[in-house]
Design an enzyme around this catalytic site. Sequence first.
Site, PDB file in Angstrom:
ATOM      1  N   GLY A 159       0.820  -1.216   0.000  1.00 60.99           N
ATOM      2  CA  GLY A 159       0.000   0.000   0.000  1.00 60.99           C
ATOM      3  C   GLY A 159       0.851   1.262   0.000  1.00 60.99           C
ATOM      4  O   GLY A 159       1.984   1.268  -0.505  1.00 60.99           O
ATOM      5  N   SER A 160       0.318   2.295   0.639  1.00 59.57           N
ATOM      6  CA  SER A 160       0.911   3.637   0.506  1.00 59.57           C
ATOM      7  C   SER A 160       2.327   3.771   1.031  1.00 59.57           C
ATOM      8  O   SER A 160       2.980   4.783   0.763  1.00 59.57           O
ATOM      9  CB  SER A 160       0.037   4.650   1.220  1.00 59.57           C
ATOM     10  OG  SER A 160      -1.230   4.652   0.628  1.00 59.57           O
TER      11      SER A 160
END
Lengths: 663, 122
Positions: free
Chosen positions: A290-291
């Site tokens: 993810g981020s």
Amino acid sequence: MKVEEKKWIRIRVYVVALFFMLGLGTILARAYQLQVVEDDYLKGIADKGIFATITLPPDRGFVYDREGNELAVSIQVGSVFAHPSQIQEKPKTAVKLSKILQEPTDSILQKLRRKRSFVWIKRRISPAVTAEVSRLNLIGVGITTESRRYYPEREIAAHLMGFSGTDNQGLEGLERKYDRYLTGAQHKLVCMEDAFGRPFAINKPTPPEKAGVHHLTLTIDKEIQYKAQQALHSAVTQTKAKGGHCVVVDPKTGEILAMAVVPQFNPNIFSKFRPDTWRNRAVTDCFEPGSTMKAFLLSAALEEGVVSPLTEFFCEEGKFKVGGRVVHDTHEYETLTVADIVVRSSNIGAIKIGQKLGYERFCRYLKKFGFSEKTGVDLLGERAGFIRTTKHARTIDQANLYFGQGMSTTSLQLVMAMAAIANGGQLMRPYVVKEIVDDAGHQVEETTPQVVRRVISFKTAKTVASILTGVVGEEGTAPKAAIKGFGVAGKTGTAQKIDPRTKAYSKRKYVATFVGFTPVEDPKLVILVVIDEPEGIAYGGLVAAPVFQKVGSWALNHLRAAPRPGLLAGGDAGQVDQASVSPKSAQPIAVAPQVKRIAQELRQGVLPDFTRMGMRQVLKKGRDLGLKVCLKGSGLAVAQQPEPGCSLSQVDSVEIHFKPPGR
Amino acid sequence: MTRPEKVNRMKGSRNAHTGIRITNTRSKRRKLPLTPRQVVLILLMLFSFMGSGIGYVWSNFETTQIGYDLSQLKQEEMRLKEINRKLRLELATLKSPKRLEPLAVQRFDLVQPKAEQIIVLP
């Protein structure tokens, strides 16, 4: 003498000679038979009467943490066996044994009724129980000693350590990986016995065929490992998550200080836990990061010079169509700088930076950071992770990769990549075993820090680090990760998981991540927290960041790291100044950390007079002024060097002499 | 020799009281066939043989005794080593932070120091 008589005498002489020859021959033949033919057999019989052999159970080396605390210890315990044929009253014996051993009578009786000469009743019992059984003095029941492995810290570092089986063989984790070093040979002591069976001359133990035991010293710090495990476990329980990992690494050396995995298991009674809980998921399981990948996107983009921290991108007010799909942001942003895109974790901003950088170049950097290849850690079952090649990546796949979806990584890869940023751009090889020593304490092997490669320049690494400090600021995504007194840089991640049934991204299953390092100016710790499938709010900044804060503050205190005076006053002071940033019209974030400025401000003025102050007062004042204080003697301050009144800008440290009052 | 001379001599050779004739003319004083030096040498050899014999028996006896002591000490060493291991295990179990932290917090009301309370001495 007549000829006849002479002849008779000669015959008699021959007969006597023959008789003696036969006698001698018989003696010689018998001697040959005894000394040569039946030598071994007879020697064996004789030795049995004289010599007794004491067999010592095979030993297993200890495992220590970095400070010499025992993590795995082998001791000798009793095992109860029986010779069923010698036992007359089997039911009675079974009842007596079952009471002490706390085993069902039926199962013991079943064992006693077997038509074998030897059966184990119960192996590896506690010394107290052993004593009770021997007190019974049962005929046909005996006790022998066997080696048993104990893990005094129980769940702490269990996934790293693994465990060993009943026959002293490593089955999981480090126990298995370093089994050849840890396992010792079986020793035999030969001694001569007298008529009463008392030994009176012990021979030296025969040198075993293989080398003796070795002991392992790990890079793990028991205290940090405990806190990582405890904080992670409580976070996983609170969020009703499926599991989680927490890895703590020293960025300068690559030493793994802690590696916690939940669900936990107790290696002392490993068989009572499900086998899937034994797995060290921090190295064997991959997930979509993810981020957190935006930190590496930023590193690559800055290193390649395609953007600067202040380059602005239009963030499409939260919706952006790419490759036929619409990508959303959690908040609707208009224009954000590159630094802001990372701090606020804008997916659309990340896609735009990525598109400017190019997929192939980004992949190249990811590989340089160690993704999609094994880290080479000395642990079993490490996975490499996965990144789509340019050829196989559609536009939407490429867009997804810029914010960390559509690729997979292990926790260890992710934490090492962040450690590379913390370490000024150099990627280190992670390791767990620091040293192997033999039984006599001589070092056999030592692991030294190993630089894998330089990923980004020192300057880029420092710029990225200072941007990442904004993430834990009030306007960032993880203010809960801030540690009072220390600068923290990090990145959150909230990745969607693939639902195995629908084969699409689930809207309920997330992986919440926070990976960061502290203190920013001189990183000592890189901490990764991954919470798998938390229920309810699943943001990395809310779920994983508090674990980072707890582990970080505990570990810094444990490592005796001094808090920065300038960062103590306002809690988050020292984090990047971003008070004036609003979600819609974000203003550029000041990149340079303010630690230095605050320290300089405090240093204005003159050196005070410390005399007649107590030690505590002196230390507090000295720390508030940002001075190193050197204490001599005890009591009240009587003299100081330099003298009071000196300009603080020229003073770094002050030496203060104390004397007990009234002398 | 005339007869009276012979008689007189015979008379003289007889004991005046018992009348038994004792002739001492042939008796000689018996002498030791060895010189004193040889006697000393023989005695020395005798003592040395006896000494070495006793010494041999004594050393054998001592060896056996030391053997008993050694084997007992060896067993004692093994026992103590094992006790040491067990005590180390017990200490490690007692020192486990999992046990100590709740003890420190609940029994002694200790708390984690706040950042501003921490002063690291150089």
